[in-house]
Write an enzyme that holds these catalytic residues in place. Sequence first.
Site, PDB file in Angstrom:
ATOM      1  N   SER A  42       0.802  -1.220   0.000  1.00  0.00           N
ATOM      2  CA  SER A  42       0.000   0.000   0.000  1.00  0.00           C
ATOM      3  C   SER A  42       0.836   1.273   0.000  1.00  0.00           C
ATOM      4  O   SER A  42       0.368   2.319  -0.459  1.00  0.00           O
ATOM      5  CB  SER A  42      -0.941   0.005   1.206  1.00  0.00           C
ATOM      6  OG  SER A  42      -0.231  -0.255   2.403  1.00  0.00           O
ATOM      7  N   HIS A 269      -0.731   5.955   6.457  1.00  0.00           N
ATOM      8  CA  HIS A 269      -0.178   5.713   5.122  1.00  0.00           C
ATOM      9  C   HIS A 269       0.246   7.044   4.512  1.00  0.00           C
ATOM     10  O   HIS A 269      -0.232   8.103   4.931  1.00  0.00           O
ATOM     11  CB  HIS A 269      -1.217   5.036   4.218  1.00  0.00           C
ATOM     12  CG  HIS A 269      -1.298   3.558   4.406  1.00  0.00           C
ATOM     13  ND1 HIS A 269      -1.841   2.975   5.527  1.00  0.00           N
ATOM     14  CD2 HIS A 269      -0.875   2.525   3.622  1.00  0.00           C
ATOM     15  CE1 HIS A 269      -1.762   1.664   5.430  1.00  0.00           C
ATOM     16  NE2 HIS A 269      -1.181   1.359   4.282  1.00  0.00           N
TER      17      HIS A 269
END
Length: 289
Positions: A42, A269
Amino acid sequence: MPKRTRHVMTATVSVVGALALSAGGAVAQTAAPLDYVALGDSYSAGSGVLPVDLSSPLCLRSTANYPHVIASATGAHLKDVTCGAAETKHFTQSQYPGVAPQADAVNADTDLVTLTIGGNDNSTFVSALTACASAGLLSGGKGSPCKDKNGTHFDDQIEANTYPALVAALRGVHAKAPGARVAALGYPWITPATADPSCFLKLPVASGDVPYLRGIQTHLNAVIARAAAETGTTYVDFTQVSEGHDACEASGTRWIEPLLFGSNIVPVHPNALGERRMAEHTMDVLGLG
């Protein structure tokens, strides 16, 4: 026209023609775009950064991730098979129905491969963050309850499982594309080096567990670097350039979104700024422009 003059003119035309052909040949021989394959999890996929690549919705891949930024800046021909939640095993195994093993995208014609991988092996990131955030909330941010409970558990798994998996994955990529330059990116800092009390609402980790989590990430990046060195892979180190851009920093400065009250649909993230900076540093390390 005297014969000598005709000879001189004929020679001149021949030379000019040869130069023109030579220049035309030089233009025709301009280097072809790099055949670039992007692999990874990711952090490579830019999960949570809009717009989403609808060609593979299960992977939650962004068209603004660092591979796309690199391809746009270099004119490379990109094949992006990055996928959120990927582990090293998904280089050779299908991650989801209809999603081919990532290394299938690599072949003998590939010129460049980039990847960020390893954080999901053993569920290291998710397990460590979940454990430490839960413990932090229960302790009101005091002490080091996550470290006290888990000790070297995460580090032991990184060393025993993640490191050999990384070596095998990188060797597999090199075997499929022996002429390619392969770059393994480390993970930018998620936490600061020491606790920031003002960050607790965004990243509810106890003060003593902030350096504990940082140490786990340090170890993970170290084994990525070691696996890269062992396999002839270029390691892209974010230790210095991502300092001061962790999830506790303000919007516009941070590269990583916090667990709570962030701007991405996927917390902890990289945001769009983080993906751009990852691309820029990677290009600097690889000498691409």
